[in-house]
Design a protein around this motif. Sequence first.
Motif, PDB file in Angstrom:
ATOM      1  N   ASP A  35       0.828  -1.200   0.000  1.00  0.00           N
ATOM      2  CA  ASP A  35       0.000   0.000   0.000  1.00  0.00           C
ATOM      3  C   ASP A  35       0.868   1.259   0.000  1.00  0.00           C
ATOM      4  O   ASP A  35       0.618   2.194  -0.772  1.00  0.00           O
ATOM      5  N   LEU A  36       1.888   1.279   0.841  1.00  0.00           N
ATOM      6  CA  LEU A  36       2.782   2.434   0.885  1.00  0.00           C
ATOM      7  C   LEU A  36       3.515   2.619  -0.444  1.00  0.00           C
ATOM      8  O   LEU A  36       3.658   3.752  -0.925  1.00  0.00           O
ATOM      9  N   GLU A  37       3.973   1.535  -1.030  1.00  0.00           N
ATOM     10  CA  GLU A  37       4.664   1.623  -2.321  1.00  0.00           C
ATOM     11  C   GLU A  37       3.739   2.219  -3.387  1.00  0.00           C
ATOM     12  O   GLU A  37       4.176   3.047  -4.188  1.00  0.00           O
ATOM     13  N   GLU A  38       2.487   1.794  -3.380  1.00  0.00           N
ATOM     14  CA  GLU A  38       1.523   2.322  -4.350  1.00  0.00           C
ATOM     15  C   GLU A  38       1.262   3.809  -4.124  1.00  0.00           C
ATOM     16  O   GLU A  38       1.179   4.584  -5.075  1.00  0.00           O
ATOM     17  N   GLN A  39       1.103   4.205  -2.853  1.00  0.00           N
ATOM     18  CA  GLN A  39       0.882   5.625  -2.546  1.00  0.00           C
ATOM     19  C   GLN A  39       2.089   6.464  -2.962  1.00  0.00           C
ATOM     20  O   GLN A  39       1.928   7.534  -3.553  1.00  0.00           O
ATOM     21  N   ILE A  40       3.279   5.966  -2.656  1.00  0.00           N
ATOM     22  CA  ILE A  40       4.497   6.688  -3.024  1.00  0.00           C
ATOM     23  C   ILE A  40       4.578   6.845  -4.539  1.00  0.00           C
ATOM     24  O   ILE A  40       4.844   7.938  -5.047  1.00  0.00           O
ATOM     25  N   LYS A  41       4.322   5.770  -5.251  1.00  0.00           N
ATOM     26  CA  LYS A  41       4.361   5.815  -6.713  1.00  0.00           C
ATOM     27  C   LYS A  41       3.348   6.835  -7.252  1.00  0.00           C
ATOM     28  O   LYS A  41       3.666   7.632  -8.134  1.00  0.00           O
ATOM     29  N   PHE A  42       2.145   6.819  -6.691  1.00  0.00           N
ATOM     30  CA  PHE A  42       1.098   7.748  -7.124  1.00  0.00           C
ATOM     31  C   PHE A  42       1.537   9.196  -6.915  1.00  0.00           C
ATOM     32  O   PHE A  42       1.441  10.023  -7.825  1.00  0.00           O
ATOM     33  N   PHE A  43       2.021   9.513  -5.705  1.00  0.00           N
ATOM     34  CA  PHE A  43       2.398  10.894  -5.405  1.00  0.00           C
ATOM     35  C   PHE A  43       3.637  11.326  -6.190  1.00  0.00           C
ATOM     36  O   PHE A  43       3.754  12.491  -6.582  1.00  0.00           O
ATOM     37  N   GLU A  44       4.562  10.400  -6.441  1.00  0.00           N
ATOM     38  CA  GLU A  44       5.724  10.746  -7.265  1.00  0.00           C
ATOM     39  C   GLU A  44       5.284  11.074  -8.692  1.00  0.00           C
ATOM     40  O   GLU A  44       5.784  12.032  -9.295  1.00  0.00           O
ATOM     41  N   GLU A  45       4.333  10.300  -9.217  1.00  0.00           N
ATOM     42  CA  GLU A  45       3.815  10.586 -10.560  1.00  0.00           C
ATOM     43  C   GLU A  45       3.095  11.928 -10.595  1.00  0.00           C
ATOM     44  O   GLU A  45       3.267  12.708 -11.536  1.00  0.00           O
ATOM     45  N   GLN A  46       2.295  12.201  -9.563  1.00  0.00           N
ATOM     46  CA  GLN A  46       1.580  13.479  -9.489  1.00  0.00           C
ATOM     47  C   GLN A  46       2.564  14.646  -9.448  1.00  0.00           C
ATOM     48  O   GLN A  46       2.381  15.637 -10.148  1.00  0.00           O
ATOM     49  N   LEU A  47       3.598  14.496  -8.625  1.00  0.00           N
ATOM     50  CA  LEU A  47       4.606  15.547  -8.491  1.00  0.00           C
ATOM     51  C   LEU A  47       5.331  15.760  -9.816  1.00  0.00           C
ATOM     52  O   LEU A  47       5.539  16.902 -10.237  1.00  0.00           O
ATOM     53  N   GLU A  48       5.682  14.670 -10.480  1.00  0.00           N
ATOM     54  CA  GLU A  48       6.369  14.776 -11.766  1.00  0.00           C
ATOM     55  C   GLU A  48       5.504  15.484 -12.803  1.00  0.00           C
ATOM     56  O   GLU A  48       5.975  16.380 -13.507  1.00  0.00           O
ATOM     57  N   HIS A  49       4.231  15.112 -12.884  1.00  0.00           N
ATOM     58  CA  HIS A  49       3.319  15.750 -13.843  1.00  0.00           C
ATOM     59  C   HIS A  49       3.152  17.231 -13.520  1.00  0.00           C
ATOM     60  O   HIS A  49       3.129  18.063 -14.424  1.00  0.00           O
ATOM     61  N   LEU A  50       3.040  17.544 -12.255  1.00  0.00           N
ATOM     62  CA  LEU A  50       2.872  18.930 -11.847  1.00  0.00           C
ATOM     63  C   LEU A  50       4.109  19.750 -12.191  1.00  0.00           C
ATOM     64  O   LEU A  50       3.994  20.855 -12.725  1.00  0.00           O
ATOM     65  N   GLU A  51       5.283  19.208 -11.884  1.00  0.00           N
ATOM     66  CA  GLU A  51       6.528  19.929 -12.188  1.00  0.00           C
ATOM     67  C   GLU A  51       6.704  20.130 -13.681  1.00  0.00           C
ATOM     68  O   GLU A  51       7.208  21.158 -14.116  1.00  0.00           O
ATOM     69  N   GLN A  52       6.281  19.160 -14.486  1.00  0.00           N
ATOM     70  CA  GLN A  52       6.394  19.283 -15.938  1.00  0.00           C
ATOM     71  C   GLN A  52       5.397  20.292 -16.521  1.00  0.00           C
ATOM     72  O   GLN A  52       5.634  20.871 -17.560  1.00  0.00           O
ATOM     73  N   SER A  53       4.303  20.490 -15.812  1.00  0.00           N
ATOM     74  CA  SER A  53       3.268  21.407 -16.331  1.00  0.00           C
ATOM     75  C   SER A  53       3.580  22.871 -16.037  1.00  0.00           C
ATOM     76  O   SER A  53       2.978  23.759 -16.618  1.00  0.00           O
ATOM     77  N   ILE A  54       4.550  23.096 -15.145  1.00  0.00           N
ATOM     78  CA  ILE A  54       4.923  24.471 -14.805  1.00  0.00           C
ATOM     79  C   ILE A  54       6.024  24.928 -15.752  1.00  0.00           C
ATOM     80  O   ILE A  54       7.052  24.271 -15.874  1.00  0.00           O
TER      81      ILE A  54
END
Length: 173
Positions: A153-172
Amino acid sequence: ELISCLQSKLQRLWEERELVLADAQKCSKQGEELEALVRQICKPNEFERYLMFIGDLEKVVSLLLCLSTRLARVQNAMRRIDGNTDAEEKQSLTERHKLLSRQREDAKDLKENLDRRERVVSGILAKYLTHQQLQDYRCFVQVKTSLLIEQKDLEEQIKFFEEQLEHLEQSIP
């Protein structure tokens, strides 16, 4: 602000993962001690049954978790299907959903078989262990399973938030 919030959430998840990994190490040490005790007191074929059960426990639980996660991702993708989604992608998602559903049902059957085997192993150990030792064994099995679930569960949450952060950083810009 959102990036900072995501980074903070990720940091907490990484710290929590470290705690779970430390607990998993303690559980593993307890498992080694239990294995040594079982090797000492049980007949070789009974010890072999115990080892096979413990080995399969991790494999079956991990398989179930993996299939459930993959199935959830496909279901989320299917919910995003709209009029613009091409037929080939819809068909591919439908096929993957069917396949993963069948595989998860098969894994559930494996888990039911594993549960039966656990009752057999527990019965064998009941002949040799004290009441407290038997309770420790049962606790070990429960904790091992819980830790596997928590780690995944933690691995999945970490993966999700890392993807969100990456997408957000790329959109700026």
